[in-house]
Write a protein that holds these residues in place. Structure first.
Motif, PDB file in Angstrom:
ATOM      1  N   UNK A  30       1.925  -7.912   4.612  1.00 29.00           N
ATOM      2  CA  UNK A  30       2.187  -6.477   4.421  1.00 29.00           C
ATOM      3  C   UNK A  30       1.582  -5.685   5.580  1.00 29.00           C
ATOM      4  N   UNK A  31       0.375  -6.058   5.981  1.00 27.43           N
ATOM      5  CA  UNK A  31      -0.308  -5.374   7.086  1.00 27.43           C
ATOM      6  C   UNK A  31       0.535  -5.441   8.356  1.00 27.43           C
ATOM      7  N   UNK A  39      10.245  -0.613   2.804  1.00 24.53           N
ATOM      8  CA  UNK A  39      11.143   0.244   2.025  1.00 24.53           C
ATOM      9  C   UNK A  39      12.425  -0.463   1.636  1.00 24.53           C
ATOM     10  N   UNK A  40      12.901  -1.348   2.478  1.00 28.73           N
ATOM     11  CA  UNK A  40      14.152  -2.043   2.158  1.00 28.73           C
ATOM     12  C   UNK A  40      14.007  -2.915   0.911  1.00 28.73           C
ATOM     13  N   UNK A  41      12.801  -3.339   0.591  1.00 32.96           N
ATOM     14  CA  UNK A  41      12.565  -4.147  -0.608  1.00 32.96           C
ATOM     15  C   UNK A  41      12.229  -3.291  -1.823  1.00 32.96           C
ATOM     16  N   UNK A  52       5.804   3.042  -1.068  1.00 33.67           N
ATOM     17  CA  UNK A  52       5.820   2.171   0.108  1.00 33.67           C
ATOM     18  C   UNK A  52       4.705   2.565   1.069  1.00 33.67           C
ATOM     19  N   UNK A  53       4.585   3.854   1.315  1.00 32.79           N
ATOM     20  CA  UNK A  53       3.523   4.350   2.200  1.00 32.79           C
ATOM     21  C   UNK A  53       2.142   3.979   1.652  1.00 32.79           C
ATOM     22  N   UNK A  54       1.939   4.171   0.349  1.00 33.09           N
ATOM     23  CA  UNK A  54       0.639   3.847  -0.260  1.00 33.09           C
ATOM     24  C   UNK A  54       0.328   2.362  -0.154  1.00 33.09           C
ATOM     25  N   UNK A  59      -2.987  -1.747   2.183  1.00 31.75           N
ATOM     26  CA  UNK A  59      -3.074  -3.037   2.879  1.00 31.75           C
ATOM     27  C   UNK A  59      -3.820  -2.874   4.204  1.00 31.75           C
ATOM     28  N   UNK A  60      -3.513  -1.819   4.935  1.00 30.66           N
ATOM     29  CA  UNK A  60      -4.206  -1.579   6.208  1.00 30.66           C
ATOM     30  C   UNK A  60      -5.694  -1.316   6.013  1.00 30.66           C
TER      31      UNK A  60
END
Length: 78
Positions: A30-31, A39-41, A52-54, A59-60
């Protein structure tokens, strides 16, 4: 998956989770991804743009599975 299921049905989340975790089996996967690819998933999930952003930001901030908080207070801070 809890983050995804907010304001969405478990049934919908269960439909996308298999493909998502096949593509992103580790936190590092994910990172090293980006929001557009993630987003595609997740595009069928309610409020997927924010979620998605969260997911990517969390993850980062963690970076490594061994650094995932194990207590509620630290988990909620994410």
């Amino acid at each position: 998956m809890v983050l995804l299921s907010a304001q969405d049905s478990d049934n919908n989340i269960n439909k996308i989770s298999h493909a998502f975790f096949d593509r992103y089996p580790t936190l590092n996967s994910i990172v090293t991804s980006n929001i557009q690819e993630l987003s595609s998933y997740l595009s069928t999930v309610t409020n997927y743009q924010n979620k998605t952003k969260w997911i990517h930001e969390i993850a980062l901030s963690i970076q490594n599975e061994t650094l995932i908080p194990l207590n509620m207070k630290d988990l909620l801070n994410l």
